[in-house]
Scaffold this active site. Sequence first.
Site, PDB file in Angstrom:
ATOM      1  CG  ASP A   1      -2.096  -1.049   1.422  1.00  0.00           C
ATOM      2  OD1 ASP A   1      -2.632  -1.614   0.331  1.00  0.00           O
ATOM      3  OD2 ASP A   1      -1.552  -2.036   2.602  1.00  0.00           O
TER       4      ASP A   1
ATOM      5  CE  LYS B   1       1.338  10.810  -8.530  1.00  0.00           C
ATOM      6  NZ  LYS B   1       0.950  11.869  -7.223  1.00  0.00           N
TER       7      LYS B   1
ATOM      8  CB  ALA C   1      -1.843  -6.864  -5.040  1.00  0.00           C
ATOM      9  N   GLY C   2      -3.916  -4.293  -4.418  1.00  0.00           N
ATOM     10  CA  GLY C   2      -4.669  -3.205  -5.513  1.00  0.00           C
ATOM     11  C   GLY C   2      -4.215  -1.652  -5.348  1.00  0.00           C
ATOM     12  CG  HIS C   3      -2.336  -0.800  -8.506  1.00  0.00           C
ATOM     13  ND1 HIS C   3      -2.693  -1.695  -8.592  1.00  0.00           N
ATOM     14  CD2 HIS C   3      -3.211  -0.472 -10.029  1.00  0.00           C
ATOM     15  CE1 HIS C   3      -2.550  -2.928 -10.150  1.00  0.00           C
ATOM     16  NE2 HIS C   3      -2.881  -1.256 -10.643  1.00  0.00           N
ATOM     17  CB  THR C   4      -6.470   3.766  -6.060  1.00  0.00           C
ATOM     18  OG1 THR C   4      -6.902   2.556  -5.367  1.00  0.00           O
ATOM     19  CG2 THR C   4      -7.709   4.294  -6.875  1.00  0.00           C
TER      20      THR C   4
ATOM     21  CB  THR D   1      -6.916  -1.454  -3.516  1.00  0.00           C
ATOM     22  OG1 THR D   1      -6.237   0.223  -3.390  1.00  0.00           O
ATOM     23  CG2 THR D   1      -7.839  -1.260  -4.664  1.00  0.00           C
TER      24      THR D   1
ATOM     25  N   GLY E   1     -11.347  -2.806   1.825  1.00  0.00           N
ATOM     26  CA  GLY E   1     -11.848  -1.620   2.486  1.00  0.00           C
ATOM     27  C   GLY E   1     -11.332  -1.395   3.838  1.00  0.00           C
TER      28      GLY E   1
ATOM     29  CE  LYS F   1      -1.617   7.707   0.502  1.00  0.00           C
ATOM     30  NZ  LYS F   1      -3.305   6.871   1.052  1.00  0.00           N
TER      31      LYS F   1
END
Length: 437
Positions: free
Chosen positions: A13, A18, A39-42, A298, A301, A330
């Site tokens: 995370d 990005k 996994a998750g990416h926004t 992601t 939640g 960040k």
Amino acid sequence: MANVVVIGAQWGDEGKGKITDLLSRSADVVVRYQGGVNAGHTIVVEDKVLKLHLIPSGILYPDTICLIGSGTVVDPKVMIKEIKMLEDNDIDISGLKLASTAHVTMPYHRLLDLAMEQKRGDQKIGTTGRGIGPTYADKSQRNGIRIIDLMSREKLQERLQVPLSEKNGLLQKIYGIEPLIIDEIIEEYLDYGKQLKKHIVDCNRTIHQAARKKKNILFEGAQGTLLDLDHGTYPYVTSSNPVSGGACIGAGVGPTLIDRVIGVAKAYTTRVGEGPFPTELHGSINDQLCDRGGEFGTTTGRRRRCGWFDGVIGKYAVEVNGLDCLAITKLDVLDELEEIDICVAYELNGKRIDYFPTSVEDFEKCNPIFKKLPGWRCSTENCRRLEDLPPAAMSYLRFLAELMEVPIAIVSLGANRDQTIVIEDPIHGPKRALLNS
């Protein structure tokens, strides 16, 4: 030409999506080399928020080949859903490729993952429940189903007989779950195979053809160094190898093909799920970081645990991955703080140590030793050059670079693409000509 690996330098995370998206502009091929839908990416594009789990961020660039490699485990239902989401947003997916040798997450993998985690009780490890561990377990036991098996009814039926019989026995006798029906699974997964067929390729051949043509190849890892199966906080880890060495295994390339390794780290630290976390915060500062940073997983939640930047695990990530440079994300989340702590060492059993202990029991006993730095108390979101940053923010970054003994190439100040300071292009720029002093 430069072939670059992007890895997470913390517990996942970190904002790799990005950074990968940013670097994909210079890449001809983007390869996801391990992990699955855990996994998750926004990615934010023109005010559109796109959440992906399997498909690499490079899919947003129409001339880029995006390859889901052999080391991944693929839930075809999720992949097809992501393809539809991208198509609905008018994104060209003609460059999307899927390794024929990637392993498939089956329905029984998800059921077992959830059932086993529930049975662990207070010994739970914090799995996402997406079937990743059981899929990798079947792969190791040579009982797995691969993408190529979805191309043939006879092959799928043959490959499915033994594992399904075993899993149905476990589901029924140990967990009290109704058995799965083989014919239903075969029909469902053959249909997935038909939908994915046009994307399926020979992973090794695709990568090495690009390498022979001197193309830029970007290898994208999922999760983070401290979640690595062999080098992380075991057993609170994932079931694959997110570290840079995993790129060679998961993509099928030799280490001499890799030119650079970029580590992505937040300006603070987060962790999802169970496991020790020496710099974890509680109370108002934790809430502030979580709320300002949007720290919710992601994939799950779940609210992420937040803490100060941990330079000890940072230095460990530099060593384990052979990092050439860092991308710090960040930084803007810290804008309102009066003072900021950075962990520079641990206290373990009355002694100061500056290394990551391999025993999770020792790691749980570690107390952080902090260096306190002043905050900058002003917004950095609109800064686009280093000289635009407040002096205290510059000092913070320089301290991180000095502590981790690796230069900083990129600073991210928000979710949008343009909220980024590129100090030096990590793909085309000279090695180590970056912010390090």
